[in-house]
Design an enzyme around this catalytic site. Structure first.
Site, PDB file in Angstrom:
ATOM      1  CE  LYS A   4      -0.373  -0.276   5.057  1.00  0.00           C
ATOM      2  NZ  LYS A   4      -1.241  -0.703   6.185  1.00  0.00           N
TER       3      LYS A   4
ATOM      4  CE1 TYR B 137      11.883  31.894   4.479  1.00  0.00           C
ATOM      5  CE2 TYR B 137      12.365  29.555   4.164  1.00  0.00           C
ATOM      6  CZ  TYR B 137      11.989  30.792   3.653  1.00  0.00           C
ATOM      7  OH  TYR B 137      11.731  30.919   2.316  1.00  0.00           O
TER       8      TYR B 137
HETATM    9  C1  LIG Z   1      -0.439  -1.634   6.928  1.00  0.00           C
HETATM   10  C2  LIG Z   1      -1.001  -2.922   7.373  1.00  0.00           C
HETATM   11  C3  LIG Z   1      -0.178  -4.051   7.523  1.00  0.00           C
HETATM   12  C4  LIG Z   1       1.336  -3.978   7.448  1.00  0.00           C
HETATM   13  O1  LIG Z   1       1.788  -3.486   8.693  1.00  0.00           O
HETATM   14  P1  LIG Z   1       3.352  -3.293   9.018  1.00  0.00           P
HETATM   15  O2  LIG Z   1       3.336  -2.835  10.422  1.00  0.00           O
HETATM   16  O3  LIG Z   1       3.845  -2.240   8.088  1.00  0.00           O
HETATM   17  O4  LIG Z   1       4.010  -4.596   8.825  1.00  0.00           O
HETATM   18  C5  LIG Z   1      -0.777  -5.265   7.799  1.00  0.00           C
HETATM   19  N1  LIG Z   1      -2.129  -5.362   7.951  1.00  0.00           N
HETATM   20  C6  LIG Z   1      -2.941  -4.287   7.860  1.00  0.00           C
HETATM   21  C7  LIG Z   1      -4.398  -4.454   8.080  1.00  0.00           C
HETATM   22  C8  LIG Z   1      -2.410  -3.032   7.593  1.00  0.00           C
HETATM   23  O5  LIG Z   1      -3.222  -1.961   7.520  1.00  0.00           O
END
Ligand SMILES: *Cc1c(COP(=O)(O)O)cnc(C)c1O
Length: 382
Positions: free
Chosen positions: A45, A269
């Protein structure tokens, strides 16, 4: 005065190197922690946590990964053509894409036609999917304590819900851990127990999935049939102790200017940093790097943090600007030159270390990585 140098002027201002061999090694390592009966997915993702969903998916597929999780259907559509190609090129061995945010952003009919598998997160999702996509495959998400997405365990007290679930073509029943990165947290065991209870409640043999990256390190009880690692694939430390993963992302930015600044003057800044007097009446030297918050170098690093030049720490001074940061290079044995590169992420500075300076987590550092970097993918799986 050094001669103007064509090369350093024409060279890219910043480079993001992504080591697909390290990514592949990380996936194989995570898989090796699982029992023989458990599969290892890849969570890709958010453009594979900022590192590029297509090259990452290709590299994971080459290692044997056949389960890919995204959050949005749009992300699924980005990797779908690649997975279709790989399937026809290699084997009839079809990879699955699971959409964590559920049957949204596209009609159920189109999702099913594309072969995407939604994660059903609510009773509403279940009825919708059954009505519009009938027996197209789905994953059922049970909430066991995160209270974010998923059916409540109390939903399983309803006969109409159980009847509807029994009609679903379920690939997996999943849940998600809230504190997997804190092995001693009591919620882990409570979620595990609630998940097992829910599985019994569903009353038929179903494949189960609970562990994210950290969950894999909680032990075999948490592995079930499919683990869903994300962060650890990309080199983020999934455990409270030493990081067992290989770094995947290396980021460097070019020095675009070097200047001597007299004591008492300010840099950046808000004039938040004042150049100090030096004990030996030496002069303070600063390097301006082509990297700023528009590149995902978070502004919260202002006033702390460092970059590394030839492995030596150069503290950042003043505020992070949109397109530049300034590092104190006065103490370097060999003074750097305009056009040299400074390491932002790499052997000297991990994603987790930079995240600590930014007051955040490695996930946010990676998913914030900007679009101005020259991206270089290395490894045998490209
Ligand atoms: C993002 C996500 C993962 C992966 O989690 P990590 O901590 O990055 O390994 C797994 N399951 C779900 C439902 C998630 O939203």
């Amino acid at each position: 005065m050094t001669q103007p140098d064509q090369f350093t002027h024409a060279a890219p201002l910043s480079e993001l190197r992504i080591d697909l061999d390290a990514l592949a090694a990380n996936w194989l390592f995570l898989k090796s922690r699982l029992g023989a009966g458990a599969d290892c997915a890849g969570v890709v993702k958010a453009d594979a946590y900022g590192l590029g969903a297509v090259p990452v998916t290709r590299a994971l597929y080459a290692q044997g990964c056949r389960h890919f999780f995204v959050a949005h259907v749009g992300e699924a559509m980005e990797i779908l053509p690649l997975l279709e190609d790989l399937r026809t090129a290699a084997t009839a061995d079809r990879a699955q894409i699971y959409v964590l945010n559920g049957p949204r952003g596209m009609t159920a009919r189109d999702m099913a036609a594309a072969g995407l598998t939604p994660v059903l997160n609510s009773v509403e999702d279940i009825f919708y999917w059954l009505e519009k996509a009938s027996d197209a495959p789905a994953v059922l998400h049970i909430d066991t304590g995160m209270n974010r997405l998923g059916l409540s365990t109390s939903d399983l007290d309803r006969d109409d819900v159980l009847a509807a679930i029994s009609k679903l073509n379920l690939r997996y029943v999943m849940s998600h851990l809230a504190c997997g990165d804190e092995p001693a947290h009591a919620l882990n065991a409570r979620q595990l127990a609630a998940f097992k209870q829910a599985a019994v409640r569903l009353g038929r043999p179903l494949r189960l999935s609970l562990a994210n990256s950290s969950g894999i390190f909680l032990g075999g009880d948490y592995h079930f049939d499919l683990a869903r690692p994300g962060c650890a694939l990309y080199g983020i430390n999934p455990v409270p102790s030493n990081n067992p993963m290989r770094p995947v992302a290396a980021l460097s930015a070019r020095i675009v200017q070097i200047r001597a600044v007299p004591a008492g003057e300010t840099i950046g800044y808000g004039a938040s940093y004042t150049v100090p007097e030096t004990s030996n009446s030496g002069i303070k030297i600063y390097a301006t790097l082509s990297l700023g918050y528009a590149d995902g170098f978070l502004r919260s690093v202002s006033g702390r943090g460092a970059v590394y030049i030839n492995g030596q720490r150069c503290p950042l001074v003043g505020r992070v600007s949109m397109d530049s940061i300034v590092a104190d290079v006065s103490d370097l044995a060999t003074p750097p030159k305009t056009g040299d590169m400074a390491e932002v992420l790499g052997a000297s500075q991990s994603v987790d270390a930079l995240a600590a300076d930014a007051g955040t987590i490695g996930y946010e550092i990676l998913t914030s990585l900007g679009r101005r970097y020259t991206r270089i993918y290395t490894g045998t799986t490209i």
